[in-house]
Design an enzyme around this catalytic site. Sequence first.
Site, PDB file in Angstrom:
ATOM      1  CE1 TYR A 156      93.901 -48.228-120.114  1.00 21.19           C
ATOM      2  CE2 TYR A 156      95.517 -48.276-118.352  1.00 21.19           C
ATOM      3  CZ  TYR A 156      94.546 -47.616-119.063  1.00 21.19           C
ATOM      4  OH  TYR A 156      94.205 -46.324-118.716  1.00 21.19           O
ATOM      5  CE  LYS A 163      95.062 -43.091-117.818  1.00 21.11           C
ATOM      6  NZ  LYS A 163      94.751 -41.663-118.020  1.00 21.11           N
TER       7      LYS A 163
HETATM    8  P1  NAD Z   1      87.543 -39.230-124.347  1.00 15.02           P
HETATM    9  O1  NAD Z   1      87.968 -39.803-125.665  1.00 15.02           O
HETATM   10  O2  NAD Z   1      86.187 -38.672-124.258  1.00 15.02           O
HETATM   11  O3  NAD Z   1      88.588 -38.141-123.837  1.00 15.02           O
HETATM   12  C1  NAD Z   1      89.975 -38.215-124.123  1.00 15.02           C
HETATM   13  C2  NAD Z   1      90.424 -36.794-124.406  1.00 15.02           C
HETATM   14  O4  NAD Z   1      91.834 -36.722-124.578  1.00 15.02           O
HETATM   15  C3  NAD Z   1      89.796 -36.234-125.707  1.00 15.02           C
HETATM   16  O5  NAD Z   1      89.046 -35.078-125.415  1.00 15.02           O
HETATM   17  C4  NAD Z   1      91.011 -35.898-126.560  1.00 15.02           C
HETATM   18  O6  NAD Z   1      90.817 -34.727-127.338  1.00 15.02           O
HETATM   19  C5  NAD Z   1      92.066 -35.681-125.487  1.00 15.02           C
HETATM   20  N1  NAD Z   1      93.424 -35.742-126.047  1.00 15.02           N
HETATM   21  C6  NAD Z   1      94.074 -36.806-126.594  1.00 15.02           C
HETATM   22  N2  NAD Z   1      95.274 -36.411-127.072  1.00 15.02           N
HETATM   23  C7  NAD Z   1      95.382 -35.072-126.798  1.00 15.02           C
HETATM   24  C8  NAD Z   1      96.370 -34.086-127.063  1.00 15.02           C
HETATM   25  N3  NAD Z   1      97.508 -34.381-127.718  1.00 15.02           N
HETATM   26  N4  NAD Z   1      96.146 -32.809-126.642  1.00 15.02           N
HETATM   27  C9  NAD Z   1      95.000 -32.477-126.004  1.00 15.02           C
HETATM   28  N5  NAD Z   1      94.019 -33.369-125.750  1.00 15.02           N
HETATM   29  C10 NAD Z   1      94.214 -34.646-126.150  1.00 15.02           C
HETATM   30  O7  NAD Z   1      87.734 -40.439-123.306  1.00 15.02           O
HETATM   31  P2  NAD Z   1      87.637 -40.516-121.706  1.00 15.02           P
HETATM   32  O8  NAD Z   1      87.497 -41.961-121.425  1.00 15.02           O
HETATM   33  O9  NAD Z   1      86.652 -39.561-121.193  1.00 15.02           O
HETATM   34  O10 NAD Z   1      89.116 -40.113-121.259  1.00 15.02           O
HETATM   35  C11 NAD Z   1      89.398 -39.090-120.312  1.00 15.02           C
HETATM   36  C12 NAD Z   1      90.448 -39.582-119.326  1.00 15.02           C
HETATM   37  O11 NAD Z   1      89.858 -40.590-118.496  1.00 15.02           O
HETATM   38  C13 NAD Z   1      91.686 -40.201-119.947  1.00 15.02           C
HETATM   39  O12 NAD Z   1      92.826 -39.821-119.195  1.00 15.02           O
HETATM   40  C14 NAD Z   1      91.434 -41.691-119.767  1.00 15.02           C
HETATM   41  O13 NAD Z   1      92.614 -42.456-119.767  1.00 15.02           O
HETATM   42  C15 NAD Z   1      90.765 -41.663-118.409  1.00 15.02           C
HETATM   43  N6  NAD Z   1      90.051 -42.884-118.017  1.00 15.02           N
HETATM   44  C16 NAD Z   1      89.101 -43.424-118.824  1.00 15.02           C
HETATM   45  C17 NAD Z   1      88.432 -44.573-118.432  1.00 15.02           C
HETATM   46  C18 NAD Z   1      87.394 -45.208-119.322  1.00 15.02           C
HETATM   47  O14 NAD Z   1      87.078 -46.385-119.149  1.00 15.02           O
HETATM   48  N7  NAD Z   1      86.812 -44.480-120.253  1.00 15.02           N
HETATM   49  C19 NAD Z   1      88.718 -45.182-117.198  1.00 15.02           C
HETATM   50  C20 NAD Z   1      89.694 -44.597-116.380  1.00 15.02           C
HETATM   51  C21 NAD Z   1      90.356 -43.446-116.793  1.00 15.02           C
END
Ligand code: NAD
Length: 264
Positions: A156, A163
Site C-alpha cells: 500500500y 490516506k
Molecule cells: P475506482 O478506480 O473505481 O475509483 C477511483 C476514482 O479516482 C476513478 O473514478 C478515477 O477517475 C478517480 N481519479 C483518479 N485520479 C483522478 C484525478 N486526477 N482527478 C479526478 N479523479 C481522479 O476505485 P475505488 O476503489 O472505487 O476508489 C474510490 C476511493 O475508495 C479511493 O479513494 C480509494 O482509495 C478508496 N478505497 C478503496 C478501497 C478498495 O479496496 N477498493 C478500499 C478503501 C478505500
Amino acid sequence: RPSIMSGKRGLIMGVANNRSIAWGIAKAAHAHGAELAFTYQGDALKKRVEPLAAELGAEVVGHCDVTDGATIDAVFAEVEKRWGKLDFLVHAIAFSDKDELTGRYVDTTPENFSKSLLISCYSLTAIAQRAEKLMKDGGSLLTLTYYGAEKWMPHYNVMGVAKAALEASVRYLAADLGPQGIRVNAISAGPIKTLAASGIGDFRYILKWNEYNSPLRRTVTIEEVGETAAYLLSDMSRGVTGEIHHVDAGYHVVGMKNPDAPDI
Ligand code: NAD
C-alpha cells in the site's frame, strides 16, 4: 414515501465504472431519494459515467481532473448554475503510480509522493474550498479511506501515507467548516475489487486475508459502503463530523490471525 435523502442534491466525484465505490454510494443515495450529479475524469470515463448517471436519472456536470483547479472550478460553476446550492458531496478519488504500489515504501520517489498526495489527499481540501460556498444550508462531505492509513499493509506504501494525511484533513476540515453546519467524514472501506484496487500488488491475497480474518468472515460490497454513506450524507448523522467510520466487516478490531483460518 418520504425517505432520508428526499430533497437533497449531491455531487458524486470518482465513478469510473459500475464497480466503483462511488457508484455503490450513488445507488444508495438515489434509492433514499437524493438527486445526483456526476463528474468524470477524461473522455474515456465519460462514456462509462454517462449511461450510469442516466440509470439514476442524474446529470453529468463535466470533466474534472483534480490536478487542474480550472476543471474543479468549472464543475462547481455548473452545479451552481443548475442547482444554486449543494447539500452533499462524495469524494472517491485516489491515485498512485502502479510501480510504487509494490515493493518497499522507502523507495518512493519525490515525484510520485507529490502526485499521490495531491490527488489522493489535497484534492479533498481543494473541493471543500469550492463546496463551502455552495453549501448554503450546511452540508455533508464524505471521502473514502483505508486501514492502510492506520497500520502497515504490504504494497500500500505511499497510499497509506496519503490516506493518513487524508484522515487528518477530515478532522481539520470538520473543525473549519463545522460552524457553517458543514460536516466532513470518511468511510474506511475494507478491500473491494475495483479498478483502483487492481493496481495494488497481491490484491487477491489481501481480499482472502480479510475474508478469513475479519469478525464477519467476509469482505464488504460497494452496496454496503453505499448504505453507510447514505447515513453519513443524510440528516440521520447530523450530530456526526470528523469521523472515520469503518465499513470493513470489523477487520480493524482484529489483532491476530484467526487460528481457524485456512492457509492462503
Ligand atoms: P475506482 O478506480 O473505481 O475509483 C477511483 C476514482 O479516482 C476513478 O473514478 C478515477 O477517475 C478517480 N481519479 C483518479 N485520479 C483522478 C484525478 N486526477 N482527478 C479526478 N479523479 C481522479 O476505485 P475505488 O476503489 O472505487 O476508489 C474510490 C476511493 O475508495 C479511493 O479513494 C480509494 O482509495 C478508496 N478505497 C478503496 C478501497 C478498495 O479496496 N477498493 C478500499 C478503501 C478505500
